[in-house]
Design a protein around this motif. Structure first.
Motif, PDB file in Angstrom:
ATOM      1  N   SER A 165     -13.285  -5.697  11.950  1.00 39.11           N
ATOM      2  CA  SER A 165     -12.501  -4.681  12.658  1.00 39.11           C
ATOM      3  C   SER A 165     -11.036  -5.092  12.721  1.00 39.11           C
ATOM      4  CB  SER A 165     -13.054  -4.473  14.070  1.00 39.11           C
ATOM      5  OG  SER A 165     -13.130  -5.702  14.769  1.00 39.11           O
ATOM      6  N   ALA A 166     -10.761  -6.410  12.832  1.00 37.71           N
ATOM      7  CA  ALA A 166      -9.373  -6.889  12.862  1.00 37.71           C
ATOM      8  C   ALA A 166      -8.679  -6.588  11.541  1.00 37.71           C
ATOM      9  CB  ALA A 166      -9.343  -8.394  13.134  1.00 37.71           C
ATOM     10  N   GLU A 167      -9.405  -6.720  10.461  1.00 37.10           N
ATOM     11  CA  GLU A 167      -8.809  -6.435   9.155  1.00 37.10           C
ATOM     12  C   GLU A 167      -8.459  -4.956   9.032  1.00 37.10           C
ATOM     13  OE1 GLU A 167      -9.105  -8.244   4.724  1.00 37.10           O
ATOM     14  OE2 GLU A 167     -10.611  -8.723   6.224  1.00 37.10           O
ATOM     15  N   ARG A 168      -9.301  -4.110   9.582  1.00 40.45           N
ATOM     16  CA  ARG A 168      -9.014  -2.674   9.566  1.00 40.45           C
ATOM     17  C   ARG A 168      -7.776  -2.354  10.398  1.00 40.45           C
ATOM     18  NH1 ARG A 168     -14.679  -2.744   9.501  1.00 40.45           N
ATOM     19  NH2 ARG A 168     -14.900  -2.551  11.769  1.00 40.45           N
ATOM     20  N   ARG A 169      -7.651  -2.996  11.559  1.00 38.00           N
ATOM     21  CA  ARG A 169      -6.473  -2.776  12.399  1.00 38.00           C
ATOM     22  C   ARG A 169      -5.214  -3.278  11.699  1.00 38.00           C
ATOM     23  NH1 ARG A 169      -9.989  -4.830  16.349  1.00 38.00           N
ATOM     24  NH2 ARG A 169      -8.875  -6.833  16.333  1.00 38.00           N
ATOM     25  N   ASN A 170      -5.326  -4.452  11.077  1.00 38.03           N
ATOM     26  CA  ASN A 170      -4.181  -5.015  10.364  1.00 38.03           C
ATOM     27  C   ASN A 170      -3.776  -4.150   9.190  1.00 38.03           C
ATOM     28  OD1 ASN A 170      -4.590  -8.666  10.678  1.00 38.03           O
ATOM     29  ND2 ASN A 170      -4.260  -7.078  12.198  1.00 38.03           N
ATOM     30  N   ASN A 171      -4.757  -3.591   8.495  1.00 38.74           N
ATOM     31  CA  ASN A 171      -4.454  -2.732   7.352  1.00 38.74           C
ATOM     32  C   ASN A 171      -3.697  -1.484   7.811  1.00 38.74           C
ATOM     33  OD1 ASN A 171      -5.150  -2.048   4.334  1.00 38.74           O
ATOM     34  ND2 ASN A 171      -5.610  -0.203   5.480  1.00 38.74           N
ATOM     35  N   GLU A 172      -4.093  -0.956   8.960  1.00 34.90           N
ATOM     36  CA  GLU A 172      -3.425   0.234   9.490  1.00 34.90           C
ATOM     37  C   GLU A 172      -1.960  -0.054   9.820  1.00 34.90           C
ATOM     38  OE1 GLU A 172      -3.918   3.411  13.204  1.00 34.90           O
ATOM     39  OE2 GLU A 172      -5.530   1.998  12.729  1.00 34.90           O
ATOM     40  N   ILE A 173      -1.714  -1.230  10.388  1.00 33.97           N
ATOM     41  CA  ILE A 173      -0.342  -1.607  10.733  1.00 33.97           C
ATOM     42  C   ILE A 173       0.497  -1.811   9.473  1.00 33.97           C
ATOM     43  CG2 ILE A 173       1.093  -3.409  11.782  1.00 33.97           C
ATOM     44  CD1 ILE A 173      -1.174  -3.801  13.843  1.00 33.97           C
ATOM     45  N   ILE A 174      -0.053  -2.532   8.503  1.00 31.70           N
ATOM     46  CA  ILE A 174       0.678  -2.762   7.248  1.00 31.70           C
ATOM     47  C   ILE A 174       0.972  -1.436   6.549  1.00 31.70           C
ATOM     48  CG2 ILE A 174       0.544  -3.773   4.938  1.00 31.70           C
ATOM     49  CD1 ILE A 174      -1.180  -6.017   6.176  1.00 31.70           C
ATOM     50  N   SER A 175      -0.034  -0.570   6.475  1.00 28.25           N
ATOM     51  CA  SER A 175       0.128   0.720   5.799  1.00 28.25           C
ATOM     52  C   SER A 175       1.214   1.571   6.450  1.00 28.25           C
ATOM     53  CB  SER A 175      -1.198   1.489   5.798  1.00 28.25           C
ATOM     54  OG  SER A 175      -2.203   0.777   5.093  1.00 28.25           O
ATOM     55  N   SER A 176       1.366   1.435   7.767  1.00 27.50           N
ATOM     56  CA  SER A 176       2.354   2.247   8.486  1.00 27.50           C
ATOM     57  C   SER A 176       3.784   1.881   8.120  1.00 27.50           C
ATOM     58  CB  SER A 176       2.156   2.097   9.997  1.00 27.50           C
ATOM     59  OG  SER A 176       2.544   0.796  10.441  1.00 27.50           O
ATOM     60  N   THR A 177       3.975   0.698   7.505  1.00 26.32           N
ATOM     61  CA  THR A 177       5.333   0.251   7.154  1.00 26.32           C
ATOM     62  C   THR A 177       5.701   0.558   5.709  1.00 26.32           C
ATOM     63  OG1 THR A 177       4.677  -1.971   6.397  1.00 26.32           O
ATOM     64  CG2 THR A 177       5.042  -1.667   8.772  1.00 26.32           C
ATOM     65  N   VAL A 178       4.736   1.020   4.919  1.00 28.53           N
ATOM     66  CA  VAL A 178       4.990   1.217   3.485  1.00 28.53           C
ATOM     67  C   VAL A 178       6.013   2.321   3.260  1.00 28.53           C
ATOM     68  CG1 VAL A 178       3.972   1.831   1.256  1.00 28.53           C
ATOM     69  CG2 VAL A 178       2.689   0.407   2.864  1.00 28.53           C
ATOM     70  N   SER A 179       7.044   1.988   2.499  1.00 27.69           N
ATOM     71  CA  SER A 179       8.099   2.943   2.194  1.00 27.69           C
ATOM     72  C   SER A 179       8.036   3.291   0.702  1.00 27.69           C
ATOM     73  CB  SER A 179       9.466   2.331   2.521  1.00 27.69           C
ATOM     74  OG  SER A 179       9.708   1.212   1.670  1.00 27.69           O
ATOM     75  N   GLU A 180       9.103   3.858   0.207  1.00 23.25           N
ATOM     76  CA  GLU A 180       9.180   4.168  -1.223  1.00 23.25           C
ATOM     77  C   GLU A 180       9.233   2.908  -2.060  1.00 23.25           C
ATOM     78  OE1 GLU A 180       9.142   7.371  -2.702  1.00 23.25           O
ATOM     79  OE2 GLU A 180       8.403   7.756  -0.679  1.00 23.25           O
ATOM     80  N   GLY A 181       9.510   1.801  -1.421  1.00 22.73           N
ATOM     81  CA  GLY A 181       9.565   0.540  -2.143  1.00 22.73           C
ATOM     82  C   GLY A 181      10.965   0.222  -2.646  1.00 22.73           C
ATOM     83  N   VAL A 182      11.112  -0.984  -3.174  1.00 22.01           N
ATOM     84  CA  VAL A 182      12.386  -1.460  -3.701  1.00 22.01           C
ATOM     85  C   VAL A 182      12.333  -1.388  -5.220  1.00 22.01           C
ATOM     86  CG1 VAL A 182      13.968  -3.416  -3.834  1.00 22.01           C
ATOM     87  CG2 VAL A 182      12.678  -2.998  -1.721  1.00 22.01           C
ATOM     88  N   ASP A 183      13.256  -0.655  -5.818  1.00 20.55           N
ATOM     89  CA  ASP A 183      13.266  -0.448  -7.259  1.00 20.55           C
ATOM     90  C   ASP A 183      13.456  -1.772  -7.998  1.00 20.55           C
ATOM     91  OD1 ASP A 183      13.384   0.567  -9.807  1.00 20.55           O
ATOM     92  OD2 ASP A 183      15.303   1.586  -9.550  1.00 20.55           O
ATOM     93  N   SER A 184      12.578  -2.039  -8.942  1.00 19.88           N
ATOM     94  CA  SER A 184      12.661  -3.270  -9.730  1.00 19.88           C
ATOM     95  C   SER A 184      13.605  -3.132 -10.912  1.00 19.88           C
ATOM     96  CB  SER A 184      11.271  -3.641 -10.256  1.00 19.88           C
ATOM     97  OG  SER A 184      10.838  -2.682 -11.227  1.00 19.88           O
ATOM     98  N   GLY A 185      13.936  -1.887 -11.256  1.00 12.49           N
ATOM     99  CA  GLY A 185      14.738  -1.649 -12.441  1.00 12.49           C
ATOM    100  C   GLY A 185      13.907  -1.607 -13.714  1.00 12.49           C
TER     101      GLY A 185
END
Length: 362
Positions: A165-185
């Protein structure tokens, strides 16, 4: 010696073996090269004729690391082009992506390629299958396939949602921060510094709790990432989220150890009022665990092998005092996962691969 270094009587065989075991053979060669350059008067016993084969084995790791790096880069480019032609964006996770923080990225050992397709997980799988490539969907976290001779993990989620259950909670928190990302070029994107901050520490912590453990390479990954992103990382927000994830103590431990290994001042990433990077007794216990030999040979006898797995897990119970997951929940879910796989394979008339996924239970 005048230079401050004395290599007389060094057990070079043990040193080389340790560098391989800790995932840093090419990095260790870089260090040796630096000593040659800055202390030209140093003499190394490894230059003796009787150690010639050992030297070539060790130095050969540099060429192997560079070859693997180039293979992974080519594979990533091909995958990015393939998915991009179908409108799918590729986010590169850990591994090769962390290598960019190294002085020589190609000297960081490569494993598999970890990618995240921003919600196009199954679409990506179908594209790969259309090429006649077999996909393993056994793990609910990611599918696995081999592309251009490189193993690729296509992540459906950042963490394994079936384990605790902790892994599920942690995944939810991490997922909430995902943005468009940083372009690698180069067509794909990297996670932004905040997402990487959360994901990398959870990834390192999880591996530490399992008997496969972590190596010096993981500490280098964490320390070099922190140093590389110190100007862009929102540490206050990151530490608030890490506290919600239950990883504050273990994050501080690994930060102090990474500072010890890299020599960087990483105190800015520590939590609370104690910003000292001096190693504490618990840090030294963690370091001893990281440095110890990690060899587990599973018996061919299923009963003996099961006993070995249970003993291995029990030996790592102490680590869960620093980890948000429940030990019993984690063990039984892993154990049941392996049992389910074997039962399913037997019922389908498939060959059961001895030890398959048992590394996750060790």
């Amino acid at each position: 010696t005048e230079s401050g270094f004395d290599f007389t009587g060094v057990d070079w065989r043990n040193l080389v073996d340790s560098s391989f075991a800790q995932g840093v053979p090419a990095i260790a060669v870089d260090g040796l090269q630096s000593l040659y350059e800055f202390h030209s008067g140093l003499e190394f016993e490894i230059d003796s004729p009787e150690l010639e084969a050992l030297k070539y084995e060790w130095f050969g790791s540099v060429f192997q690391a560079e070859e693997d790096y180039n293979t992974h880069k080519r594979t990533l480019r091909k995958l990015t082009d393939l998915f991009g032609s179908q409108g799918i964006r590729v986010l590169l996770l850990k591994g090769l992506g962390v290598g960019r923080y190294y002085p020589t990225p190609s000297h960081r050992q490569c494993g598999d390629l970890d990618i995240y397709l921003f919600g196009d997980y199954e679409k990506g799988n179908k594209i790969i299958e259309s090429l006649g490539i077999e996909i393993n969907r056994e793990n609910s976290k990611h599918s696995v396939f081999t592309y251009n001779s490189v193993m690729v993990e296509n992540h459906k989620s950042f963490l394994d949602l079936d384990v605790t259950s902790a892994e599920r909670r942690n995944n939810e928190i991490i997922s909430s921060t995902v943005s468009e990302g940083v372009d690698s070029g180069e067509g794909f994107v990297f996670p932004d510094s905040l997402t990487n901050y959360l994901f990398l520490i959870r990834h390192i912590a999880k591996h530490f709790c399992e008997s496969g453990g972590i190596t010096i390479r993981h500490l280098l990954d964490w320390g070099l990432f922190l140093q590389g992103e110190r100007e862009t990382l929102d540490v206050q927000k990151g530490n608030e989220l890490i506290e919600r994830m239950g990883l504050t103590q273990i994050k501080d431990i690994f930060t102090r150890l990474s500072a010890y290994v890299t020599g960087f001042d990483l105190s800015f990433a520590l939590s609370g009022h104690n910003q000292s990077l001096d190693l504490q007794s618990v840090d030294e216990k963690f370091l001893d665990e990281i440095l110890k030999e990690k060899v587990t040979v599973l018996s061919s006898n299923p009963i003996v092998r099961s006993i070995q797995i249970v003993k291995a897990w029990n030996a790592h119970r102490w680590k869960y005092r620093y980890f948000p997951d429940n030990f019993s929940e984690s063990f039984w879910n892993r154990f049941c996962h392996v049992a389910t796989y074997k039962a399913r394979a037997i019922l389908a008339g498939e060959k059961v691969i001895r030890g398959k996924n048992e590394r996750n239970c060790l």
